[in-house]
Write a protein that holds these residues in place. Structure first.
Motif, PDB file in Angstrom:
ATOM      1  N   ALA A  46       7.879  -0.190  13.088  1.00 51.26           N
ATOM      2  CA  ALA A  46       6.511  -0.715  13.084  1.00 51.26           C
ATOM      3  C   ALA A  46       6.379  -1.880  14.055  1.00 51.26           C
ATOM      4  CB  ALA A  46       6.121  -1.145  11.677  1.00 51.26           C
ATOM      5  N   ARG A  47       7.419  -2.715  14.118  1.00 55.41           N
ATOM      6  CA  ARG A  47       7.386  -3.869  15.021  1.00 55.41           C
ATOM      7  C   ARG A  47       7.423  -3.442  16.486  1.00 55.41           C
ATOM      8  NH1 ARG A  47      11.694  -6.265  11.243  1.00 55.41           N
ATOM      9  NH2 ARG A  47      10.482  -7.551   9.779  1.00 55.41           N
ATOM     10  N   GLN A  48       7.880  -2.216  16.736  1.00 59.60           N
ATOM     11  CA  GLN A  48       7.957  -1.713  18.107  1.00 59.60           C
ATOM     12  C   GLN A  48       6.736  -0.879  18.484  1.00 59.60           C
ATOM     13  OE1 GLN A  48      12.014  -0.473  19.459  1.00 59.60           O
ATOM     14  NE2 GLN A  48      12.570  -0.845  17.320  1.00 59.60           N
ATOM     15  N   GLY A  49       5.708  -0.951  17.653  1.00 60.71           N
ATOM     16  CA  GLY A  49       4.439  -0.333  18.030  1.00 60.71           C
ATOM     17  C   GLY A  49       4.155   1.036  17.467  1.00 60.71           C
ATOM     18  N   VAL A  50       5.058   1.577  16.665  1.00 60.35           N
ATOM     19  CA  VAL A  50       4.788   2.879  16.043  1.00 60.35           C
ATOM     20  C   VAL A  50       3.804   2.680  14.890  1.00 60.35           C
ATOM     21  CG1 VAL A  50       5.770   4.838  14.774  1.00 60.35           C
ATOM     22  CG2 VAL A  50       7.054   3.792  16.650  1.00 60.35           C
ATOM     23  N   ALA A  95       8.667  -4.985  -0.649  1.00 58.77           N
ATOM     24  CA  ALA A  95       9.825  -5.128   0.246  1.00 58.77           C
ATOM     25  C   ALA A  95       9.383  -5.335   1.687  1.00 58.77           C
ATOM     26  CB  ALA A  95      10.721  -3.897   0.133  1.00 58.77           C
ATOM     27  N   LEU A  96       8.373  -4.581   2.128  1.00 55.05           N
ATOM     28  CA  LEU A  96       7.900  -4.703   3.517  1.00 55.05           C
ATOM     29  C   LEU A  96       7.252  -6.063   3.778  1.00 55.05           C
ATOM     30  CD1 LEU A  96       6.435  -1.114   4.017  1.00 55.05           C
ATOM     31  CD2 LEU A  96       8.215  -2.159   5.438  1.00 55.05           C
ATOM     32  N   GLU A  97       6.449  -6.517   2.834  1.00 54.12           N
ATOM     33  CA  GLU A  97       5.758  -7.782   3.055  1.00 54.12           C
ATOM     34  C   GLU A  97       6.719  -8.963   3.003  1.00 54.12           C
ATOM     35  OE1 GLU A  97       2.149  -7.952   0.721  1.00 54.12           O
ATOM     36  OE2 GLU A  97       1.177  -6.724   2.255  1.00 54.12           O
ATOM     37  N   LYS A  98       7.827  -8.788   2.249  1.00 55.78           N
ATOM     38  CA  LYS A  98       8.877  -9.813   2.264  1.00 55.78           C
ATOM     39  C   LYS A  98       9.485  -9.948   3.651  1.00 55.78           C
ATOM     40  CE  LYS A  98      12.637 -10.523  -0.742  1.00 55.78           C
ATOM     41  NZ  LYS A  98      13.524  -9.968  -1.772  1.00 55.78           N
ATOM     42  N   MET A  99       9.434  -8.856   4.405  1.00 51.71           N
ATOM     43  CA  MET A  99       9.973  -8.834   5.765  1.00 51.71           C
ATOM     44  C   MET A  99       8.916  -9.208   6.796  1.00 51.71           C
ATOM     45  SD  MET A  99      12.145  -5.303   5.387  1.00 51.71           S
ATOM     46  CE  MET A  99      13.386  -5.134   4.078  1.00 51.71           C
ATOM     47  N   GLY A 100       7.733  -9.595   6.339  1.00 46.91           N
ATOM     48  CA  GLY A 100       6.685 -10.024   7.252  1.00 46.91           C
ATOM     49  C   GLY A 100       5.849  -8.912   7.840  1.00 46.91           C
ATOM     50  N   VAL A 101       5.934  -7.704   7.251  1.00 46.20           N
ATOM     51  CA  VAL A 101       5.164  -6.570   7.753  1.00 46.20           C
ATOM     52  C   VAL A 101       3.893  -6.413   6.925  1.00 46.20           C
ATOM     53  CG1 VAL A 101       5.150  -4.075   8.169  1.00 46.20           C
ATOM     54  CG2 VAL A 101       7.265  -5.386   8.501  1.00 46.20           C
ATOM     55  N   GLN A 102       2.745  -6.468   7.568  1.00 48.17           N
ATOM     56  CA  GLN A 102       1.480  -6.294   6.846  1.00 48.17           C
ATOM     57  C   GLN A 102       1.378  -4.862   6.337  1.00 48.17           C
ATOM     58  OE1 GLN A 102      -2.097  -7.572   8.744  1.00 48.17           O
ATOM     59  NE2 GLN A 102      -1.337  -9.621   9.186  1.00 48.17           N
ATOM     60  N   THR A 103       1.070  -4.726   5.063  1.00 43.58           N
ATOM     61  CA  THR A 103       1.088  -3.417   4.408  1.00 43.58           C
ATOM     62  C   THR A 103      -0.127  -3.268   3.509  1.00 43.58           C
ATOM     63  OG1 THR A 103       3.500  -3.633   4.336  1.00 43.58           O
ATOM     64  CG2 THR A 103       2.553  -1.851   3.062  1.00 43.58           C
ATOM     65  N   ARG A 104      -0.630  -2.036   3.420  1.00 45.33           N
ATOM     66  CA  ARG A 104      -1.706  -1.717   2.493  1.00 45.33           C
ATOM     67  C   ARG A 104      -1.316  -0.491   1.680  1.00 45.33           C
ATOM     68  NH1 ARG A 104      -2.785  -5.940   4.329  1.00 45.33           N
ATOM     69  NH2 ARG A 104      -4.797  -6.754   5.099  1.00 45.33           N
ATOM     70  N   VAL A 105      -1.579  -0.546   0.376  1.00 47.37           N
ATOM     71  CA  VAL A 105      -1.409   0.632  -0.479  1.00 47.37           C
ATOM     72  C   VAL A 105      -2.787   1.207  -0.748  1.00 47.37           C
ATOM     73  CG1 VAL A 105      -0.710   1.495  -2.751  1.00 47.37           C
ATOM     74  CG2 VAL A 105       0.708  -0.206  -1.572  1.00 47.37           C
ATOM     75  N   GLN A 106      -2.951   2.492  -0.485  1.00 47.41           N
ATOM     76  CA  GLN A 106      -4.194   3.176  -0.826  1.00 47.41           C
ATOM     77  C   GLN A 106      -3.882   4.269  -1.836  1.00 47.41           C
ATOM     78  OE1 GLN A 106      -6.634   4.521   2.435  1.00 47.41           O
ATOM     79  NE2 GLN A 106      -7.240   2.433   2.945  1.00 47.41           N
ATOM     80  N   SER A 107      -4.601   4.253  -2.934  1.00 45.82           N
ATOM     81  CA  SER A 107      -4.347   5.200  -4.018  1.00 45.82           C
ATOM     82  C   SER A 107      -5.467   6.226  -4.133  1.00 45.82           C
ATOM     83  CB  SER A 107      -4.208   4.441  -5.340  1.00 45.82           C
ATOM     84  OG  SER A 107      -4.164   5.343  -6.428  1.00 45.82           O
ATOM     85  N   ALA A 108      -5.074   7.485  -4.360  1.00 45.41           N
ATOM     86  CA  ALA A 108      -6.057   8.546  -4.579  1.00 45.41           C
ATOM     87  C   ALA A 108      -6.672   8.438  -5.969  1.00 45.41           C
ATOM     88  CB  ALA A 108      -5.406   9.911  -4.390  1.00 45.41           C
ATOM     89  N   LEU A 109      -6.019   7.688  -6.862  1.00 50.06           N
ATOM     90  CA  LEU A 109      -6.588   7.377  -8.174  1.00 50.06           C
ATOM     91  C   LEU A 109      -7.104   5.947  -8.108  1.00 50.06           C
ATOM     92  CD1 LEU A 109      -3.867   8.763 -10.631  1.00 50.06           C
ATOM     93  CD2 LEU A 109      -6.050   9.829 -10.022  1.00 50.06           C
ATOM     94  N   THR A 110      -8.290   5.720  -8.605  1.00 56.90           N
ATOM     95  CA  THR A 110      -8.870   4.381  -8.532  1.00 56.90           C
ATOM     96  C   THR A 110      -8.149   3.412  -9.451  1.00 56.90           C
ATOM     97  OG1 THR A 110     -11.028   5.351  -8.075  1.00 56.90           O
ATOM     98  CG2 THR A 110     -10.998   3.047  -8.786  1.00 56.90           C
TER      99      THR A 110
END
Length: 248
Positions: A46-50, A95-110
């Motif tokens: 992700a940090r390399q632009g993928v 785990a990702l946000e602990k590493m400084g990576v911005q993350t979003r969880v989107q759920s198909a169930l509200t």
């Protein structure tokens, strides 16, 4: 589309990880060390632009309650499995946000208290901004597997490939853990997978990827740097796409 600056073959991918991978060596549940290992691999690319989005199965958690679910109707059991995928998604997000990576969880169930609702345009915007998006709760309906959910989201996001991270380094002619003579395929067609009933993913997921023209790449997520290697076309993996010829 290739990403020449990094040497990666794909610009936007969906990574499907089975829940069982997150168990590590445990019988069920979440092994934090394994979650962090997968998260680190995702963070590096992700940090390399993928642009990367994830779907994580729920087998590691659902296995622990499967006996209780055995006496329930299929729809109820399936909804329990969807909730398990939300738990895994939150663990990966942490785990990702602990590493400084911005993350979003989107759920198909509200479930607004812990995740965004799945909105395609919002998910695309997150990816464009370099955020990792984790899709949870499958397609939000019973009778569909997380493989189908992964295939659907890969098509909706316009991904260049669907990467399936498993415990083995590709698709084999038989279970390599049980049959030492099993051979690994380098390439397969969607038709090969369906006709030989190879059970890489469920048939509806393979058919959707065929109709969308999105290749499926099967590799071992447990190996060091395997995600980066696959994105560069290195290491051991199996590619499933149109026009490929199987090796066995």
């Amino acid at each position: 589309m290739p990403n020449p600056s990094s040497g990666y073959r794909y610009k936007r991918v969906l990574l499907k990880v089975s829940g069982e991978v997150l168990m590590g060596d445990q019988g069920f549940g979440i092994d934090i060390g394994t979650v962090e290992s997968v998260a680190e691999a995702v963070a590096r690319v992700a940090r390399q632009g993928v642009e990367i989005c994830l779907v994580i199965g729920g087998g590691n958690i659902f296995r622990g309650v499967s006996k209780a679910a055995a006496g329930l109707e299929r729809t109820t059991a399936d909804y329990m499995g969807m909730l398990a995928t939300v738990m895994n998604a939150l663990a990966m997000q942490g785990a990702l946000e602990k590493m400084g990576v911005q993350t979003r969880v989107q759920s198909a169930l509200t479930m607004n208290a812990v995740a965004e609702p799945y909105i395609r345009r919002r998910a695309l915007r997150h990816l464009e901004k370099g955020r990792v998006v984790i899709f949870a709760a499958g397609v939000g309906a019973p009778f569909f597997t997380t493989d189908s959910g992964a295939a659907l989201r890969a098509a909706e996001m316009g991904c260049d490939a669907l990467l399936k991270g498993t415990s083995v380094d590709g698709v084999y002619s038989a279970d390599p853990k049980k049959d030492p003579s099993a051979t690994r395929y380098e390439t397969l067609t969607y038709h090969d997978v369906l006709a030989k009933d190879l059970r890489v993913m469920d048939a509806s997921a393979v058919a959707l990827m065929r109709d969308s023209g999105i290749p499926i790449v099967v590799f071992s997520i447990r190996e060091d740097d395997s995600l980066e290697k696959v994105l560069r076309g290195e290491g051991a993996f199996t590619v499933i796409q149109s026009g490929a010829r199987s090796d066995g």
